[in-house]
Write an enzyme that holds these catalytic residues in place. Structure first.
Site, PDB file in Angstrom:
ATOM      1  N   GLN A 117      -4.796  -1.418   9.541  1.00 22.48           N
ATOM      2  CA  GLN A 117      -4.721  -2.761   8.959  1.00 22.48           C
ATOM      3  C   GLN A 117      -5.382  -3.775   9.897  1.00 22.48           C
ATOM      4  O   GLN A 117      -5.094  -3.825  11.090  1.00 22.48           O
ATOM      5  CB  GLN A 117      -3.249  -3.135   8.702  1.00 22.48           C
TER       6      GLN A 117
ATOM      7  N   ASP B 229     -11.131   3.055   3.633  1.00 20.99           N
ATOM      8  CA  ASP B 229     -11.511   1.641   3.520  1.00 20.99           C
ATOM      9  C   ASP B 229     -13.031   1.505   3.337  1.00 20.99           C
ATOM     10  O   ASP B 229     -13.508   0.461   2.905  1.00 20.99           O
ATOM     11  CB  ASP B 229     -11.166   0.912   4.829  1.00 20.99           C
TER      12      ASP B 229
ATOM     13  N   LYS C 166       0.847  -1.208   0.000  1.00 22.92           N
ATOM     14  CA  LYS C 166       0.000   0.000   0.000  1.00 22.92           C
ATOM     15  C   LYS C 166       0.873   1.245   0.000  1.00 22.92           C
ATOM     16  O   LYS C 166       0.661   2.185  -0.769  1.00 22.92           O
ATOM     17  CB  LYS C 166      -0.934  -0.004   1.230  1.00 22.92           C
TER      18      LYS C 166
END
Ligand code: GUN
Length: 303
Positions: free
Chosen positions: A98, A121, A54
């Site tokens: 995460q 997200d 990422k």
């Protein structure tokens, strides 16, 4: 018949080029670049490799990127305070925590602590609600479902009036992609069925699908005889079924990955199919970058 492969690796490159061009234009016009922070708790090897990719992708696109790694035993209040710090940091447009988190941390509390306008997200309940309402309300569609929709659209597959069958009802893939595909609008307007572990006659539902989206986490669950000839099969499964020596370094072992669909047999029946790996996988990080850019554009009032 041999199906046309929908390659996430190729579609990713198209989209990343579009994003990089837009970042350069915004930088020239507004003097701003998207800022993304990834928060990693602990040292789970799979999480480290996702976060590294990422950050690398964000760097390649000219984003301002921060990787914030915290010890596995960080107290929950400290993690919440860290999120609050980034919520109030004007240079940050996207915050990604995460998952999974260690057991002593309440994941729901953490997701709820994110500023919904930086939740790239799309996991905060406000963004889940926005997705359900659809249309202009949607700010950050969750990345894997958004990637699936892009693959379908960019492959020229008609969705309006199509029978879409989604296998799996997870919060990250099954529920949001089902919701996205029945909304009014381009790349959607489909008739959607969601099947899951409580469904009778799974095969009969799958056989009706013009577009079959499988996110069950069960290797080779979908058999070739469940597939409608000429249909589009999107395999979201990434199942580690063993290890093999790496091609680059034969002394190193790498995971053997398998999807939820029996690919070798299915590709002889489907019209379009995504491979595993190299199908849906590369799309998730790509759409995270797109959401982070979107967040900056919302802030600048140019979205
Ligand atoms: N862990 C595995 N996939 C994801 C993802 O898409 N987002 C976050 N935050 N964590 C993950």
């Amino acid at each position: 018949m041999s199906a046309k492969l929908i390659k996430g690796t190729e579609i990713r490159e198209q989209i990343l080029t579009e994003i990089a061009d837009e970042v350069a234009t915004i930088k020239r016009g507004h003097g701003a670049v998207p800022g993304l922070v990834t928060i990693l708790v602990g040292e789970n090897p799979a999480s480290i490799s996702y976060v590294t990719l990422k950050i690398k992708t964000a760097h390649r696109l000219g984003f301002n990127e921060i990787q914030d790694t915290q010890p596995i035993d960080i107290p929950e209040e400290e993690l919440l305070a860290l999120i609050d710090k980034y919520n109030n940091d004007d240079t940050i447009n996207g915050i990604l925590v995460q998952l999974p988190l260690p057991d002593h941390i309440d994941e729901k509390k953490v997701l709820n602590a994110l500023d919904p306008d930086k939740d790239v997200d799309g996991f905060h309940p406000i963004n889940v609600g926005r997705l359900m309402i659809g249309g202009d309300e949607v700010k950050f569609p969750p990345c894997t479902p958004a990637g699936i929709q892009e693959m379908i659209v960019r492959s020229g597959i008609e969705t309006k009036g199509a029978e879409v069958v989604v296998v799996g009802r997870s919060n990250i893939v099954g529920k949001p992609i089902a919701n996205m595909m029945f909304q009014k609008g381009p790349g959607a307007n489909a008739t959607v069925t969601v099947v899951h572990t409580g469904t009778k006659n799974l095969d009969a539902h799958c056989k009706r699908a013009d577009i079959l989206i499988v996110a069950a986490g069960v290797p080779d669950l979908v058999k070739p005889e469940w597939i409608k000839p000429g249909s589009c099969v999107i395999d979201v499964g990434v199942n580690r079924v063993g290890e093999k020596p790496s091609k680059k370094d034969p002394n190193k072992m790498v995971a053997v990955l398998k999807g939820d669909v029996d690919f070798d047999a299915a590709k002889e029946i489907a019209g379009y199919i995504t491979p595993v790996p190299g199908g849906v996988g590369p799309m998730t990080i790509t759409m995270l970058m797109k959401n982070t850019l979107k967040s900056l554009k919302f802030k600048l009032g140019i979205q």
